[in-house]
Write an enzyme that holds these catalytic residues in place. Structure first.
Site, short mmCIF file in Angstrom:
data_model
loop_
_atom_site.label_atom_id
_atom_site.label_comp_id
_atom_site.label_asym_id
_atom_site.label_seq_id
_atom_site.Cartn_x
_atom_site.Cartn_y
_atom_site.Cartn_z
N HIS A 60 -12.20 -26.20 13.11
CA HIS A 60 -12.49 -26.17 11.68
C HIS A 60 -11.90 -27.36 10.94
O HIS A 60 -11.88 -27.39 9.72
CB HIS A 60 -11.99 -24.84 11.11
N ASN B 42 -5.71 -14.81 25.80
CA ASN B 42 -4.79 -15.32 24.79
C ASN B 42 -4.56 -14.24 23.74
O ASN B 42 -5.12 -13.13 23.84
CB ASN B 42 -5.30 -16.64 24.18
N GLU C 287 -7.04 -25.81 19.55
CA GLU C 287 -7.80 -24.58 19.74
C GLU C 287 -9.22 -24.83 19.28
O GLU C 287 -9.53 -24.87 18.10
CB GLU C 287 -7.20 -23.41 18.95
N ASP D 298 -9.25 -23.35 2.61
CA ASP D 298 -9.44 -24.49 3.50
C ASP D 298 -8.88 -25.77 2.90
O ASP D 298 -9.27 -26.17 1.81
CB ASP D 298 -10.95 -24.66 3.77
N ASP E 133 -4.00 -24.87 15.64
CA ASP E 133 -4.78 -23.67 15.36
C ASP E 133 -6.09 -24.05 14.66
O ASP E 133 -6.11 -24.95 13.81
CB ASP E 133 -3.95 -22.76 14.44
N ASN F 224 -5.04 -25.97 9.24
CA ASN F 224 -6.40 -26.07 8.68
C ASN F 224 -6.49 -25.40 7.32
O ASN F 224 -7.36 -25.73 6.51
CB ASN F 224 -7.40 -25.37 9.64
N ARG G 59 -1.40 -21.92 31.00
CA ARG G 59 -0.57 -21.17 30.06
C ARG G 59 -0.63 -19.69 30.42
O ARG G 59 -1.72 -19.13 30.50
CB ARG G 59 -1.05 -21.36 28.62
N ARG H 53 0.22 -26.64 19.47
CA ARG H 53 -1.11 -26.04 19.54
C ARG H 53 -1.68 -26.22 18.14
O ARG H 53 -1.05 -25.81 17.17
CB ARG H 53 -1.04 -24.54 19.85
N ARG I 237 -16.33 -26.97 9.27
CA ARG I 237 -15.12 -27.74 8.92
C ARG I 237 -14.72 -27.56 7.47
O ARG I 237 -13.53 -27.58 7.14
CB ARG I 237 -15.34 -29.24 9.20
C1 QV4 Z 1 -11.05 -10.81 4.95
C2 QV4 Z 1 -12.57 -10.82 4.99
C3 QV4 Z 1 -13.11 -12.14 4.46
C4 QV4 Z 1 -12.57 -12.38 3.07
C5 QV4 Z 1 -11.06 -12.41 3.13
C6 QV4 Z 1 -10.48 -12.60 1.75
O1 QV4 Z 1 -12.99 -10.66 6.35
O2 QV4 Z 1 -14.54 -12.09 4.44
O3 QV4 Z 1 -13.06 -13.61 2.55
O4 QV4 Z 1 -10.55 -11.16 3.66
O5 QV4 Z 1 -9.09 -12.87 1.91
C7 QV4 Z 1 -7.43 -11.74 8.64
C8 QV4 Z 1 -8.34 -10.52 8.59
C9 QV4 Z 1 -9.65 -10.86 7.91
C10 QV4 Z 1 -9.36 -11.39 6.50
C11 QV4 Z 1 -8.44 -12.61 6.64
C12 QV4 Z 1 -7.96 -13.07 5.27
O6 QV4 Z 1 -8.60 -10.09 9.93
O7 QV4 Z 1 -10.47 -9.69 7.81
O8 QV4 Z 1 -10.60 -11.78 5.89
O9 QV4 Z 1 -7.25 -12.29 7.36
O10 QV4 Z 1 -8.74 -14.12 4.88
C13 QV4 Z 1 -6.23 -14.50 12.93
C14 QV4 Z 1 -7.05 -13.22 13.10
C15 QV4 Z 1 -7.97 -12.99 11.91
C16 QV4 Z 1 -7.16 -13.04 10.63
C17 QV4 Z 1 -6.53 -14.43 10.54
C18 QV4 Z 1 -5.75 -14.62 9.24
O11 QV4 Z 1 -7.84 -13.34 14.28
O12 QV4 Z 1 -8.57 -11.72 12.05
O13 QV4 Z 1 -8.01 -12.76 9.49
O14 QV4 Z 1 -5.62 -14.58 11.63
O15 QV4 Z 1 -4.80 -13.61 9.09
C19 QV4 Z 1 -12.78 -18.22 15.24
C20 QV4 Z 1 -12.05 -19.55 15.03
C21 QV4 Z 1 -10.74 -19.59 15.77
C22 QV4 Z 1 -9.89 -18.36 15.44
C23 QV4 Z 1 -10.72 -17.11 15.81
C24 QV4 Z 1 -9.97 -15.84 15.52
O16 QV4 Z 1 -12.87 -20.62 15.48
O17 QV4 Z 1 -10.02 -20.76 15.39
O18 QV4 Z 1 -11.93 -17.10 15.06
N1 QV4 Z 1 -8.63 -18.37 16.16
C25 QV4 Z 1 -7.43 -18.87 15.45
C26 QV4 Z 1 -6.21 -18.03 15.78
C27 QV4 Z 1 -6.38 -16.64 15.18
C28 QV4 Z 1 -6.35 -16.75 13.66
C29 QV4 Z 1 -7.01 -17.96 13.17
C30 QV4 Z 1 -7.55 -18.91 13.98
C31 QV4 Z 1 -6.89 -18.22 11.72
O19 QV4 Z 1 -6.06 -17.95 17.17
O20 QV4 Z 1 -5.34 -15.77 15.62
O21 QV4 Z 1 -7.07 -15.62 13.11
O22 QV4 Z 1 -5.67 -18.91 11.57
O23 QV4 Z 1 -13.31 -18.19 16.53
CA CA Z 2 -11.37 -26.74 7.54
#
Ligand code: QV4
Ligand code: CA
Length: 508
Positions: free
Chosen positions: A213, A310, A245, A179, A209, A115, A349, A207, A170
């Site tokens: 979105h 998870n 997901e 994005d 991810d 995504n 899982r 999967r 999205r």
């Molecule tokens: C920070 C600020 C933002 C800012 C950004 C600038 O919060 O406001 O714009 O910096 O770069 C990490 C940090 C987060 C940081 C971001 C970088 O925690 O603070 O933003 O990186 O942009 C995992 C973690 C997130 C992590 C992300 C990327 O959970 O904390 O963010 O990886 O490293 C929703 C979605 C669902 C998602 C879930 C967590 O619908 O799809 O939130 N789950 C999947 C994965 C999850 C992963 C992601 C999606 C993203 O299972 O592990 O997020 O790929 O519910």
């Molecule tokens: Ca998107």
């Protein structure tokens, strides 16, 4: 069969709901953050012999290297390119893992982060697991390549702030992650090339991810570009297993049913509700699970990928909240995982984690970012102790006797109906799977003593929770099933594991 070939020939996309596991293998394990070499070894020494169907691996593509906080697990959800090099290993090690696991009947499923690319706040440079240059500021990802034309800035130049606006969910950035413009054929082709490289190596599925979105139609367009699976291990015409997901606990614009056309979806209601029931919160009782599944508002069983916890919600990320059970709540966790593996609903899982130093401040674990056990950033190998548990900080829930044996229970019960339900109106329940398996659970604060119809043939059965069947004997509790299928069960509420499970292969 000719009709099917004709359809696939004219490019009709075949959404793949069945996991491509070997016959009789009915669940997968998420070996979160494991190294490829360790997964290959685990397939050969454990997962193959014990009947596991496959492994979900952490994202294998190049990601940013983040040093503050130090090498968080979530850096792997910030792609830099689709080159196969990460902390888990390089392309050669990945290929070796897929080959060795397939050769012992264990499939590999890749966590595909398609995504987005990395967070917008990262500095430009080559701080990445393969050394590729990237510049979030001008959207440059040299090793793909992607440029500013390939991102959604013209549709939305900010973060998702309103989950009731499908366009935002999205087209805007999920927590700042750049994005991708998935309507563009150039972007779809780059992603499909990445996934086809993995398919050609021998993976069985993906999967997706952050599927919530991505527009379902964009996902479909990408899936339409995928090759059939590698005929070295899969029958010709096989399609990648897809589980998306999509966090849908209700109340938002996006519904998981929008994604059914592409494949299965992760059913997050499963773990959230089951955790509430096992914890006996909000007046929930185990006896209410009599109509577990669609009766509880879960998606159709053949569209569901189910799990108790998870990698996100075991540490407070994503969805499920406080009710989620994890390895930290071992006794209740085994009960919940045991129930999941015994019940026919969904494709299961099992989570396999690493330990980290939790530090709760104002109810939040401020150490939720901590990455896998490591030596100066290099992920530690998984060591196996004499008692078959894991060392080096790896929890290996999948190796806990109660969980490992319930994986086998699910295999033995495959295809058998949910049957012979019994409950005491409170938290003592029992149910069978046709004439192949039976489970009894006591989650009341008093002992269980009941004479129950198991549906099983007469004989002496080993309980696979308190022990194993070894050398023609039971190392744990023995259950006598009489000619009419009935058996006496007694379970103390202070038992180490207050549940008993028997099946055709644990019969003496
Ligand atoms: C920070 C600020 C933002 C800012 C950004 C600038 O919060 O406001 O714009 O910096 O770069 C990490 C940090 C987060 C940081 C971001 C970088 O925690 O603070 O933003 O990186 O942009 C995992 C973690 C997130 C992590 C992300 C990327 O959970 O904390 O963010 O990886 O490293 C929703 C979605 C669902 C998602 C879930 C967590 O619908 O799809 O939130 N789950 C999947 C994965 C999850 C992963 C992601 C999606 C993203 O299972 O592990 O997020 O790929 O519910
Ligand atoms: Ca998107």
């Amino acid at each position: 069969m000719k009709f099917l070939l004709l359809l696939s020939a004219i490019g009709l996309c075949w959404a793949q709901y069945s996991p491509n596991t070997q016959q009789g293998r009915t669940s997968i394990v998420h070996l979160f953050e494991w190294r490829w070499a360790d997964i290959a070894a685990e397939c050969e020494r454990y997962l193959g012999p014990k009947g596991f169907g496959g492994v979900q691996v952490s994202p294998p593509n190049e990601n940013v290297v983040i040093n503050n906080p130090y090498r968080p697990w979530w850096e792997r959800y910030q792609p830099v390119s689709y080159k196969l090099c990460t902390r888990s290993g390089n392309e050669g090690e990945f290929k070796d893992m897929v080959t060795r696991c397939n050769n012992v009947g264990v499939r590999i499923y890749v966590d595909a982060v398609i995504n987005h690319m990395c967070g917008s706040g990262n500095p430009a440079g080559t701080s990445s697991t393969c050394g590729s240059y990237y510049n979030p500021g001008n959207r440059e990802f040299k090793a793909v390549p992607y440029s500013s034309y390939d991102f959604n800035d013209n549709k939305c130049n900010g973060e998702i702030s309103n989950y009731n606006d499908a366009n935002q969910v999205r087209n805007c950035r999920l927590s700042g992650l750049l994005d991708l413009a998935l309507e563009k054929d150039y972007v779809r082709t780059k992603i499909a090339d990445y996934m086809n490289n993995l398919i050609n190596i021998g993976v069985a599925g993906f999967r997706l991810d952050a599927a919530k979105h991505m527009w379902p139609g964009d996902i479909k367009a990408i899936l339409n570009k995928l090759n059939n699976l590698n005929t070295k291990w899969f029958s010709s015409g096989s399609r990648a297993f897809i589980f998306q997901e999509v966090i849908d606990l209700g109340g938002e614009a996006i519904k998981s049913s929008e994604y059914f056309g592409n494949g299965r979806v992760t059913e997050f209601k499963y773990g959230a509700k089951l955790g509430t029931v096992v914890r006996k919160w909000n007046g929930e009782k185990l006896s209410y699970l009599k109509n577990w599944g669609e009766g509880w508002g879960l998606v159709p069983s053949d569209r569901a990928l189910v799990f108790v916890d998870n990698h996100d919600n075991q540490r407070g990320h994503g969805a499920g909240g406080a009710s989620i059970l994890t390895f930290w709540d071992a006794r209740m966790y085994k009960m919940a995982v045991g129930f999941m593996l015994a019940h026919p609903y969904g494709f299961a899982r099992v989570m396999s984690s690493y330990r980290w130093d939790r530090n709760f401040q104002n109810g939040k674990d401020v150490n939720d970012w901590i990455g896998p056990p490591n030596n100066n950033g290099a992920t530690k190998p998984v060591t196996i102790n004499a008692d078959t548990t894991c060392g080096n900080g790896w929890v290996c829930e999948h190796r806990w006797r109660q969980i490992r044996n319930m994986v086998a229970f699910r295999n033995v019960a495959d295809g058998q109906p949910f049957s012979n339900w019994w409950d005491n109106g409170s938290n003592q329940v029992a149910f069978g799977r046709g004439n192949r398996a039976f489970i009894v659970i006591n989650n009341d604060d008093r002992s269980l003593s009941a004479n129950l119809q198991t549906g099983l043939p007469a004989g002496t059965y080993c309980d696979v929770i308190s022990g194993d069947k070894v050398n023609g004997n039971c190392s744990g509790i023995k259950i006598q099933v009489s000619g009419d299928g009935r058996a006496q069960f007694s379970i103390s509420n202070s038992a180490e594991d207050p549940f008993i499970a028997i099946h055709a292969e644990s019969k003496l």
